[in-house]
Design an enzyme around this catalytic site. Structure first.
Site, PDB file in Angstrom:
ATOM      1  N   LYS A  21       1.778   3.590  20.175  1.00  0.00           N
ATOM      2  CA  LYS A  21       1.878   3.453  18.708  1.00  0.00           C
ATOM      3  C   LYS A  21       0.795   2.479  18.275  1.00  0.00           C
ATOM      4  CE  LYS A  21       4.660   4.927  15.387  1.00  0.00           C
ATOM      5  NZ  LYS A  21       5.535   6.118  15.369  1.00  0.00           N
ATOM      6  N   ASP A  28       2.275   8.106  10.639  1.00  0.00           N
ATOM      7  CA  ASP A  28       3.596   7.468  10.544  1.00  0.00           C
ATOM      8  C   ASP A  28       3.635   6.895   9.123  1.00  0.00           C
ATOM      9  OD1 ASP A  28       6.014   6.603  12.399  1.00  0.00           O
ATOM     10  OD2 ASP A  28       5.566   4.824  11.227  1.00  0.00           O
TER      11      ASP A  28
HETATM   12  P1  NDP Z   1       5.994   7.893   4.645  1.00  0.00           P
HETATM   13  O1  NDP Z   1       4.991   6.813   4.511  1.00  0.00           O
HETATM   14  O2  NDP Z   1       5.620   9.266   4.277  1.00  0.00           O
HETATM   15  O3  NDP Z   1       7.312   7.517   3.833  1.00  0.00           O
HETATM   16  C1  NDP Z   1       7.983   6.327   4.082  1.00  0.00           C
HETATM   17  C2  NDP Z   1       9.173   6.235   3.152  1.00  0.00           C
HETATM   18  O4  NDP Z   1       9.982   5.120   3.527  1.00  0.00           O
HETATM   19  C3  NDP Z   1       8.761   6.007   1.707  1.00  0.00           C
HETATM   20  O5  NDP Z   1       9.700   6.611   0.872  1.00  0.00           O
HETATM   21  C4  NDP Z   1       8.811   4.491   1.613  1.00  0.00           C
HETATM   22  O6  NDP Z   1       8.948   3.970   0.309  1.00  0.00           O
HETATM   23  C5  NDP Z   1      10.059   4.204   2.426  1.00  0.00           C
HETATM   24  N1  NDP Z   1      10.025   2.824   2.903  1.00  0.00           N
HETATM   25  C6  NDP Z   1       9.042   2.209   3.591  1.00  0.00           C
HETATM   26  N2  NDP Z   1       9.350   0.931   3.820  1.00  0.00           N
HETATM   27  C7  NDP Z   1      10.569   0.736   3.259  1.00  0.00           C
HETATM   28  C8  NDP Z   1      11.433  -0.367   3.159  1.00  0.00           C
HETATM   29  N3  NDP Z   1      11.101  -1.549   3.677  1.00  0.00           N
HETATM   30  N4  NDP Z   1      12.624  -0.187   2.517  1.00  0.00           N
HETATM   31  C9  NDP Z   1      12.963   1.012   1.979  1.00  0.00           C
HETATM   32  N5  NDP Z   1      12.170   2.094   2.045  1.00  0.00           N
HETATM   33  C10 NDP Z   1      11.003   1.960   2.680  1.00  0.00           C
HETATM   34  O7  NDP Z   1       6.484   7.821   6.156  1.00  0.00           O
HETATM   35  P2  NDP Z   1       7.269   8.922   6.997  1.00  0.00           P
HETATM   36  O8  NDP Z   1       8.151   9.718   6.138  1.00  0.00           O
HETATM   37  O9  NDP Z   1       6.282   9.591   7.871  1.00  0.00           O
HETATM   38  O10 NDP Z   1       8.155   7.987   7.966  1.00  0.00           O
HETATM   39  C11 NDP Z   1       9.491   7.635   7.648  1.00  0.00           C
HETATM   40  C12 NDP Z   1      10.205   7.203   8.916  1.00  0.00           C
HETATM   41  O11 NDP Z   1      10.222   8.288   9.848  1.00  0.00           O
HETATM   42  C13 NDP Z   1       9.561   6.045   9.670  1.00  0.00           C
HETATM   43  O12 NDP Z   1      10.595   5.274  10.263  1.00  0.00           O
HETATM   44  C14 NDP Z   1       8.746   6.722  10.749  1.00  0.00           C
HETATM   45  O13 NDP Z   1       8.519   5.872  11.853  1.00  0.00           O
HETATM   46  C15 NDP Z   1       9.665   7.875  11.099  1.00  0.00           C
HETATM   47  N6  NDP Z   1       9.063   9.040  11.755  1.00  0.00           N
HETATM   48  C16 NDP Z   1       7.968   9.663  11.218  1.00  0.00           C
HETATM   49  C17 NDP Z   1       7.436  10.781  11.835  1.00  0.00           C
HETATM   50  C18 NDP Z   1       6.279  11.521  11.260  1.00  0.00           C
HETATM   51  O14 NDP Z   1       5.849  12.489  11.882  1.00  0.00           O
HETATM   52  N7  NDP Z   1       5.741  11.143  10.112  1.00  0.00           N
HETATM   53  C19 NDP Z   1       8.012  11.301  13.076  1.00  0.00           C
HETATM   54  C20 NDP Z   1       9.196  10.611  13.509  1.00  0.00           C
HETATM   55  C21 NDP Z   1       9.679   9.529  12.860  1.00  0.00           C
HETATM   56  P3  NDP Z   1       7.689   3.237  -0.381  1.00  0.00           P
HETATM   57  O15 NDP Z   1       6.814   4.343  -0.834  1.00  0.00           O
HETATM   58  O16 NDP Z   1       8.276   2.425  -1.477  1.00  0.00           O
HETATM   59  O17 NDP Z   1       7.056   2.376   0.677  1.00  0.00           O
HETATM   60  O1  2IT Z   2       7.511   8.347  15.338  1.00  0.00           O
HETATM   61  C1  2IT Z   2       6.935   9.424  15.613  1.00  0.00           C
HETATM   62  O2  2IT Z   2       7.380  10.193  16.469  1.00  0.00           O
HETATM   63  C2  2IT Z   2       5.737   9.773  14.858  1.00  0.00           C
HETATM   64  N1  2IT Z   2       5.347   9.041  13.962  1.00  0.00           N
HETATM   65  C3  2IT Z   2       4.946  11.005  15.224  1.00  0.00           C
HETATM   66  C4  2IT Z   2       4.059  10.740  16.399  1.00  0.00           C
HETATM   67  C5  2IT Z   2       3.095  11.837  16.726  1.00  0.00           C
HETATM   68  O3  2IT Z   2       2.275  11.582  17.631  1.00  0.00           O
HETATM   69  O4  2IT Z   2       3.123  12.910  16.147  1.00  0.00           O
END
Ligand code: NDP
Ligand code: 2IT
Length: 450
Positions: free
Chosen positions: A130, A170
């Site tokens: 990461k 992420d």
């Molecule tokens: P995005 O940046 O697209 O969205 C993040 C979301 O979380 C936004 O709505 C953001 O709001 C909110 N957020 C961030 N920080 C906070 C906080 N402190 N309190 C409340 N809300 C918060 O990210 P993703 O959707 O990609 O990721 C979301 C989660 O999923 C993370 O935990 C990530 O690690 C996990 N994840 C992502 C994957 C991927 O492929 N993208 C795969 C697997 C897991 P705001 O806009 O106000 O910051």
């Molecule tokens: O938390 C996760 O699994 C991700 N943000 C996606 C990682 C990836 O390599 O696609």
């Protein structure tokens, strides 16, 4: 009374805390895994003898670097960049990049550690890593984001490669950022390779990668409910976040006949009792992905309630899907869910549920799925993107989505296999930890003392 299991976990955690002072999120992630693995190792002395647990919590390599960039007003700015290369026993390091002002080494080590087990569960050849930066893309112009990404890659490029380490997105890193990062990598190396995943379709991306984490989450939930002879149809679903994962979790909830009633960002959440339908979701996506606006604008558009500074867990529901950020669902939130009769919590985010909250949910018979199992769909399709890049072909949406569904079903099966309790119930956390661990640990044994 302290059991032998608790005392050896406590002893191990003392060592972890001493060697990694003040890295609270990393301690938490290690603790969640150690409590499953330590008792398991008592029955498997080969892992104990090879000291696998102590070795697996130590990163192979961590790079920390300065990222200088210039803002639109001509000011000199600087951020800190990181890449944590945690474990490459079963494949090249693989995992996302997070750009968020609260990024620390502890957060990236927790995410890299989780990624090792998650990637193993997919059964694809990917190790865990990461990275990211404390850079905040919010409120920055496209040009500022581009200059930052170019500067970040100007150091990162020497540490990554299609067979070495393959980053992706992420929090704060979506298709815009991946595009700029890929462009700079190509320029620096004069190579067009699959060194990043989450790329645009025009330049080597995979169909369904944007949808993969949210879709995968719902495929997993579907499997969990099937074990109870149930489905998501007509269920009230509370979702946090409004980013990539939340958006496609909402989309698939609708497709499966469920009713998503909330979405949130770091300022608050909206409650739409009629359900977020396809048209409203299109508005939400435009708001978040193009306009880069705030969630309260959804409430203004559709005349529903906005709860400033609050989390959605107080809304009664059947299913809760935390899809925003670590530790967003604590013990008091879990108590609210239980009081309201919630039957299932599955993590779209990484480590959104605190350890106390997990215990409370499990003790009250709520089905609980840890992110390393239920959100593995994102990295799984990243793995499929790497495959397509290697064979220089693009698969159809159907092909990728079918493979994604198969992988999520298989992860569910592994959780059942390793997490079945004596009374027939399933401890998904234990199942995911053990199934993820065994594959990596066996590879480490085979590869010798490296
Ligand atoms: P995005 O940046 O697209 O969205 C993040 C979301 O979380 C936004 O709505 C953001 O709001 C909110 N957020 C961030 N920080 C906070 C906080 N402190 N309190 C409340 N809300 C918060 O990210 P993703 O959707 O990609 O990721 C979301 C989660 O999923 C993370 O935990 C990530 O690690 C996990 N994840 C992502 C994957 C991927 O492929 N993208 C795969 C697997 C897991 P705001 O806009 O106000 O910051
Ligand atoms: O938390 C996760 O699994 C991700 N943000 C996606 C990682 C990836 O390599 O696609």
């Amino acid at each position: 009374m302290i059991t032998a299991k608790q005392s050896s976990v406590t002893k191990f955690m003392e060592l972890v805390e001493k060697r990694n002072p003040a890295q609270l999120e990393f301690h938490q992630a290690v603790y969640e895994v150690a409590q499953s693995i330590i008792p398991f190792m008592d029955e498997h002395p080969e892992y104990k003898k090879a000291n696998i647990l102590e070795r697996i919590i130590e990163a192979e390599r961590i790079v920390i670097f300065r990222v200088p960039w210039m803002d639109d007003e001509g000011n000199y700015r600087v951020n800190r960049g990181y890449r944590v290369q945690m474990n490459n026993a079963i494949g090249p390091f693989k995992g996302g990049l997070r750009f968020h002002p609260n990024v620390t080494l502890s957060i990236l080590k927790f995410l890299a550690f989780e990624q090792v087990f998650k990637n193993s569960l997919t059964t694809l050849p990917m190790g865990g890593g990461k990275g990211g930066s404390d850079f905040d893309p919010k409120g920055k112009s496209d040009n500022e984001v581009m200059r930052f990404c170019q500067s970040f890659m100007t150091e990162l490029f020497r540490h990554i490669g299609k067979d070495t380490d393959v980053p992706a997105g992420d929090i704060g890193v979506g298709s815009r950022e991946i595009g700029y990062l890929f462009g700079q990598f190509k320029r620096l190396t004069n190579e067009f390779t699959g060194v990043l995943t989450g790329k645009g379709y025009a330049y080597g991306g995979s169909l369904i990668r944007p949808e993969a984490t949210g879709y995968g989450l719902l495929f997993f939930v579907d499997e969990m409910l099937k074990t109870k002879g149930d489905s998501i149809k007509a269920k009230k679903v509370v979702i946090s976040g409004s980013g990539n994962v939340a958006q496609y979790a909402i989309e698939k909830t609708i497709a499966f006949g469920g009713i998503p009633v909330t979405a949130s960002d770091s300022d608050g959440f909206i409650y739409d009792p009629d359900g977020i339908d396809t048209d409203k979701l299109a508005f939400l996506m435009g708001l978040k992905n193009k306009k880069r606006g705030r969630i309260y604008e959804y409430a203004e558009e559709y005349g529903c309630t906005y709860f400033e500074g609050e989390k959605p867990w107080k809304i009664p529901c059947d299913v809760a899907l935390p899809c925003a950020v670590q530790n967003e669902l604590d013990e008091s939130d879990a108590q609210l869910l239980v009081n309201h009769g919630c039957k299932l919590v599955a993590e779209g985010a990484n480590m959104p549920t605190t350890p106390d909250a997990i215990t409370l949910l499990q003790q009250n018979g709520v089905l609980y799925a840890p992110g390393k199992a239920s959100n593995a769909g994102g990295v799984a399709v990243s793995g499929l993107e790497m495959t397509q890049n290697s064979i220089r072909l693009y698969w159809t949406r159907e092909e990728v989505e079918n493979r994604l569904r198969g992988i999520m079903q298989n992860i569910h099966k592994q959780c059942m296999q390793y997490g079945k309790n004596a009374d027939g119930s399933v401890d998904y956390l234990k199942g995911a930890n053990l199934a993820g661990f065994v594959r990596v640990a066996d590879a480490m044994l085979a590869e010798g003392h490296v």
